[in-house]
Scaffold this motif. Structure first.
Motif, mmCIF file in Angstrom:
data_model
loop_
_atom_site.group_PDB
_atom_site.id
_atom_site.type_symbol
_atom_site.label_atom_id
_atom_site.label_comp_id
_atom_site.label_asym_id
_atom_site.label_seq_id
_atom_site.Cartn_x
_atom_site.Cartn_y
_atom_site.Cartn_z
ATOM 1 N N HIS A 56 0.855 -1.195 0.000
ATOM 2 C CA HIS A 56 0.000 0.000 0.000
ATOM 3 C C HIS A 56 0.886 1.239 0.000
ATOM 4 O O HIS A 56 2.093 1.150 0.180
ATOM 5 N N HIS A 58 1.382 3.914 1.907
ATOM 6 C CA HIS A 58 1.912 4.677 3.046
ATOM 7 C C HIS A 58 3.436 4.789 3.000
ATOM 8 O O HIS A 58 4.131 3.853 2.616
ATOM 9 N N ASP A 60 5.715 4.710 5.209
ATOM 10 C CA ASP A 60 6.549 3.758 5.952
ATOM 11 C C ASP A 60 6.635 2.402 5.246
ATOM 12 O O ASP A 60 7.294 1.491 5.739
ATOM 13 N N HIS A 61 5.987 2.278 4.083
ATOM 14 C CA HIS A 61 6.080 1.048 3.286
ATOM 15 C C HIS A 61 6.708 1.293 1.908
ATOM 16 O O HIS A 61 6.999 0.347 1.185
ATOM 17 N N HIS A 112 -7.578 -0.423 5.517
ATOM 18 C CA HIS A 112 -6.517 0.439 6.080
ATOM 19 C C HIS A 112 -6.258 1.571 5.088
ATOM 20 O O HIS A 112 -6.266 2.749 5.446
ATOM 21 N N ASP A 131 -0.456 -3.960 6.270
ATOM 22 C CA ASP A 131 -1.127 -3.396 7.444
ATOM 23 C C ASP A 131 -2.611 -3.776 7.484
ATOM 24 O O ASP A 131 -3.420 -3.050 8.050
HETATM 25 ZN ZN ZN Z 1 0.032 1.679 6.533
#
Ligand code: ZN
Ligand code: FE
Length: 254
Positions: A56, A58, A60-61, A112, A131
């Motif tokens: 996904h 985000h 942090d990914h 999410h 997540d």
């Molecule tokens: Zn996430």
């Protein structure tokens, strides 16, 4: 030889994961939370990065997507939408592709985020759920609705019980504390929480988990349990409503 899987910490509580097929020599990263640790683990294994599988959008990914692509020329496979840095190929629900000798199947698991996908490798009984599902927990419903997230979790529950589940974060200890407020008499959960505390005290990861263990201890997958429904006063309600109530309580849990 089977698929090799390396999991390691990134940032404060993210996981980096590398998978390697020794028969074909290809390596992929599941998400790219942080350049340094991913590069270190590649070097230690003498692997070179061929692919990134993005769950996904985000940050942090996806933070290291562009740097890894520049360094290794790796191909980035991810969900539709505008927000995956460096993405070369879009995959969607029901798509399959080859990673070395392994078939990878793509499941849409929104909730999410709207773009969230899961990568499942049936031949190795392993799924990378980002997540969406966590050990004893699930992702916060940020872009979707609770009903959407519940549908995604129901889809993951269709995976075989022996599936190894790799998640995006080490949240298990706080998830367990919350879960015990929802189902304090669940002996499997009490036992698992004790085991998780021991591992965290020793700075060890609590992931991967398995689908069977989650079905036995994760309150978000146990919305049909009479004991949980009675505790919440939700006997006879739809599963998605019970899920939404538990998710709401977790959001407010300190
Ligand atoms: Zn996430
Ligand atoms: Fe995350």
């Amino acid at each position: 030889m089977g698929l090799m899987i390396e999991q390691f910490g990134c940032k404060s509580d993210n996981f980096g994961v590398l998978i390697h097929d020794p028969d074909s020599g290809v390596t992929a990263a599941i998400d790219a939370p942080e350049l340094g640790p991913i590069r270190e683990h590649l070097e230690a294994k003498h692997w070179t990065l061929d692919r990134i599988f993005t769950t996904h959008h985000h940050g942090d990914h996806t933070e290291a997507n562009l740097a890894l692509k520049e360094e290794f020329g790796c191909r980035i496979i991810g969900p539709a939408g505008d927000a995956i840095p460096g993405r070369d190929e879009i995959v969607r629900e029901g798509d399959t592709f080859l990673f070395g000798t392994y078939e990878v199947r793509v499941l849409a698991t929104p909730g999410h985020t709207l773009d969230h996908i899961t990568f499942w490798i049936p031949a190795e009984s392993v799924a990378f759920v980002g997540d969406t599902l966590f050990a004893i927990g699930c992702g916060r419903v940020i872009e979707g609705t609770p009903a959407m997230m519940w549908n995604s979790l129901e889809k993951l529950m269709q995976l075989p019980n022996d599936t190894d589940i790799y998640c995006g974060h080490e949240y298990t200890q706080s998830n367990a504390r919350f879960a015990l407020t929802i189902e304090p008499e669940n002996a499997d959960l009490v036992e698992r929480a004790r085991h998780v505390d021991e591992r965290r005290a020793a700075h060890m990861a609590t992931l991967p988990t398995t689908m069977l263990l989650e079905k036995r201890t994760n309150p978000f997958l146990r919305v049909d349990e009479p004991a949980i429904r009675d505790r919440l006063g939700m006997r006879g309600k739809a599963a998605a409503e019970v899920f939404a109530e538990i998710r709401g309580r977790k959001d407010r849990f300190k």
